[in-house]
Design an enzyme around this catalytic site. Sequence first.
Site, PDB file in Angstrom:
ATOM      1  N   ARG A  70       0.853  -1.182   0.000  1.00  8.70           N
ATOM      2  CA  ARG A  70       0.000   0.000   0.000  1.00  8.70           C
ATOM      3  C   ARG A  70       0.891   1.235   0.000  1.00  8.70           C
ATOM      4  O   ARG A  70       2.011   1.206   0.532  1.00  8.70           O
ATOM      5  CB  ARG A  70      -0.896   0.021   1.251  1.00  8.70           C
TER       6      ARG A  70
ATOM      7  N   HIS B 128      -1.855   0.828  -9.628  1.00  7.12           N
ATOM      8  CA  HIS B 128      -2.493  -0.173  -8.738  1.00  7.12           C
ATOM      9  C   HIS B 128      -3.084  -1.335  -9.550  1.00  7.12           C
ATOM     10  O   HIS B 128      -4.287  -1.611  -9.481  1.00  7.12           O
ATOM     11  CB  HIS B 128      -3.568   0.495  -7.862  1.00  7.12           C
TER      12      HIS B 128
HETATM   13  N1  LIG Z   1      -1.023  -3.832  -5.362  1.00 10.98           N
HETATM   14  C1  LIG Z   1      -2.042  -4.659  -5.465  1.00 10.98           C
HETATM   15  O1  LIG Z   1      -2.702  -4.727  -6.494  1.00 10.98           O
HETATM   16  C2  LIG Z   1      -2.387  -5.549  -4.311  1.00 10.98           C
HETATM   17  C3  LIG Z   1      -3.286  -6.606  -4.523  1.00 10.98           C
HETATM   18  C4  LIG Z   1      -3.560  -7.455  -3.472  1.00 10.98           C
HETATM   19  C5  LIG Z   1      -2.965  -7.255  -2.237  1.00 10.98           C
HETATM   20  N2  LIG Z   1      -2.118  -6.211  -2.051  1.00 10.98           N
HETATM   21  C6  LIG Z   1      -1.462  -5.981  -0.755  1.00 10.98           C
HETATM   22  O2  LIG Z   1      -0.803  -7.154  -0.337  1.00 10.98           O
HETATM   23  C7  LIG Z   1      -1.023  -7.279   1.067  1.00 10.98           C
HETATM   24  C8  LIG Z   1      -0.709  -8.680   1.536  1.00 10.98           C
HETATM   25  O3  LIG Z   1      -1.689  -9.597   1.114  1.00 10.98           O
HETATM   26  P1  LIG Z   1      -1.690 -11.109   1.653  1.00 10.98           P
HETATM   27  O4  LIG Z   1      -2.930 -11.734   1.129  1.00 10.98           O
HETATM   28  O5  LIG Z   1      -0.406 -11.769   1.371  1.00 10.98           O
HETATM   29  O6  LIG Z   1      -1.811 -10.836   3.219  1.00 10.98           O
HETATM   30  P2  LIG Z   1      -1.688 -11.869   4.433  1.00 10.98           P
HETATM   31  O7  LIG Z   1      -1.941 -13.258   3.959  1.00 10.98           O
HETATM   32  O8  LIG Z   1      -2.525 -11.329   5.538  1.00 10.98           O
HETATM   33  O9  LIG Z   1      -0.137 -11.796   4.838  1.00 10.98           O
HETATM   34  C9  LIG Z   1       0.431 -10.684   5.427  1.00 10.98           C
HETATM   35  C10 LIG Z   1       1.902 -10.981   5.700  1.00 10.98           C
HETATM   36  O10 LIG Z   1       2.501  -9.816   6.281  1.00 10.98           O
HETATM   37  C11 LIG Z   1       3.098 -10.187   7.530  1.00 10.98           C
HETATM   38  N3  LIG Z   1       3.010  -9.078   8.485  1.00 10.98           N
HETATM   39  C12 LIG Z   1       1.905  -8.400   8.885  1.00 10.98           C
HETATM   40  N4  LIG Z   1       2.243  -7.485   9.814  1.00 10.98           N
HETATM   41  C13 LIG Z   1       3.580  -7.595   9.999  1.00 10.98           C
HETATM   42  C14 LIG Z   1       4.515  -6.945  10.837  1.00 10.98           C
HETATM   43  N5  LIG Z   1       4.139  -5.985  11.684  1.00 10.98           N
HETATM   44  N6  LIG Z   1       5.811  -7.323  10.773  1.00 10.98           N
HETATM   45  C15 LIG Z   1       6.213  -8.313   9.928  1.00 10.98           C
HETATM   46  N7  LIG Z   1       5.377  -8.967   9.110  1.00 10.98           N
HETATM   47  C16 LIG Z   1       4.077  -8.609   9.147  1.00 10.98           C
HETATM   48  C17 LIG Z   1       2.303 -11.372   8.022  1.00 10.98           C
HETATM   49  O11 LIG Z   1       3.060 -12.077   8.985  1.00 10.98           O
HETATM   50  P3  LIG Z   1       2.479 -13.444   9.616  1.00 10.98           P
HETATM   51  O12 LIG Z   1       2.565 -14.445   8.488  1.00 10.98           O
HETATM   52  O13 LIG Z   1       3.428 -13.765  10.695  1.00 10.98           O
HETATM   53  O14 LIG Z   1       1.073 -13.155  10.043  1.00 10.98           O
HETATM   54  C18 LIG Z   1       2.089 -12.122   6.708  1.00 10.98           C
HETATM   55  O15 LIG Z   1       3.225 -12.869   6.383  1.00 10.98           O
HETATM   56  C19 LIG Z   1      -2.452  -6.830   1.222  1.00 10.98           C
HETATM   57  O16 LIG Z   1      -2.756  -6.460   2.549  1.00 10.98           O
HETATM   58  C20 LIG Z   1      -2.496  -5.632   0.301  1.00 10.98           C
HETATM   59  O17 LIG Z   1      -2.057  -4.488   0.989  1.00 10.98           O
HETATM   60  C21 LIG Z   1      -1.814  -5.366  -3.070  1.00 10.98           C
END
Ligand SMILES: NC(=O)c1ccc[n+]([C@@H]2O[C@H](COP(=O)([O-])OP(=O)(O)OC[C@H]3O[C@@H](n4cnc5c(N)ncnc54)[C@H](OP(=O)(O)O)[C@@H]3O)[C@@H](O)[C@H]2O)c1
Length: 313
Positions: free
Chosen positions: A228, A276
């Site tokens: 983000r 995006h």
């Molecule tokens: N640009 C785009 O088009 C697009 C599209 C889709 C998503 N996204 C972004 O991608 C993000 C991730 O998606 P996802 O489905 O992979 O999310 P997710 O499954 O919830 O995974 C989040 C990851 O971040 C880690 N994390 C969260 N807080 C942290 C912290 N304080 N310190 C260290 N690690 C931390 C989590 O650790 P744990 O494994 O230990 O919980 C997990 O490994 C979304 O939230 C969104 O912002 C962007």
Amino acid sequence: MTQLEPHIFFNSNIDSPDDWRKALATQFANFSFSVDGDVSRPESVDIALIWTIPDGGLERFTNLRAVLSLGAGISQIEIGRLPKNVPLTRLVDPSLARSMVDYAKAAVYRYHRRFHIFERQGRDSNWKFIPPTFTSATSVGILGLGVLGREVALQLRQEGFKVLGWSRTPKQLDGVETYTGRSGLATVVAGVNIVINILPLTDETRHILSRELFRQFADGSCLINMGRGAHVVEADLLDAIDAGKIEAATLDVASVEPLPRGHRFWNHPSILITPHVAGISDPTTAVLTVAANIRKAMAGEQLLQQVDLQRGY
Ligand SMILES: NC(=O)c1ccc[n+]([C@@H]2O[C@H](COP(=O)([O-])OP(=O)(O)OC[C@H]3O[C@@H](n4cnc5c(N)ncnc54)[C@H](OP(=O)(O)O)[C@@H]3O)[C@@H](O)[C@H]2O)c1
């Protein structure tokens, strides 16, 4: 095809209601589908399928069973405006993960094969040979090893890149060096040529990509932000690039979207902006996850991909 008759409220300024209506019709023989501004009998709405909360809020849907985000991230949803005790889910499906992996590979290869430099050389008609290297010579650090980050890490590993990853809790991923904690973060960013951010936006991760962290990056590394916009302190990134600490950045997200005309990121020779587009969900496949959650919500069961509101993701 299910005989349930859910009433689904839809609100998004980026997703097509028609595509979603058609996709849902493949899953439910009968259902009601209301788009914001056109809701009769709000008390009959069961499910809110939304990118953002509409101006009028969701409180009028007094029998709401679930709020289903149309995005994998939920930072666009103001948590304080959600009805109390109604679960929120995010949407991750294989088409989205595939799309994120494609984007990450494209951006990584552009740096790995120095296309960003050749683009600049091209503008100056400058034929200058830079010896190419194999993927094993390039290391990539992934911040966030969730559903999406993990897939990106494994696929880049398969391409032969050296891959390091960082998450909140420990992870084991084949061939990937994984780290946690602040010292782990420093190890990752200092040890790689390319840093990819795929974290969710939370109180802990907001502005994580700041002057303090950029100082710990390896000299001349590249940044790819697929998380983000608010993960990045934009002025600090510009300073780090202008000082030569960071060689180049690919930014799919910005703190204000669309990125305003006149923003310094536009036309910066070392910054590539994409609007995006990294992760796109295809309603024809994403509807399977959404329909599964609608069925679960109607049956009062635990939902898939439910957001932990305390944790923020
Ligand atoms: N640009 C785009 O088009 C697009 C599209 C889709 C998503 N996204 C972004 O991608 C993000 C991730 O998606 P996802 O489905 O992979 O999310 P997710 O499954 O919830 O995974 C989040 C990851 O971040 C880690 N994390 C969260 N807080 C942290 C912290 N304080 N310190 C260290 N690690 C931390 C989590 O650790 P744990 O494994 O230990 O919980 C997990 O490994 C979304 O939230 C969104 O912002 C962007």
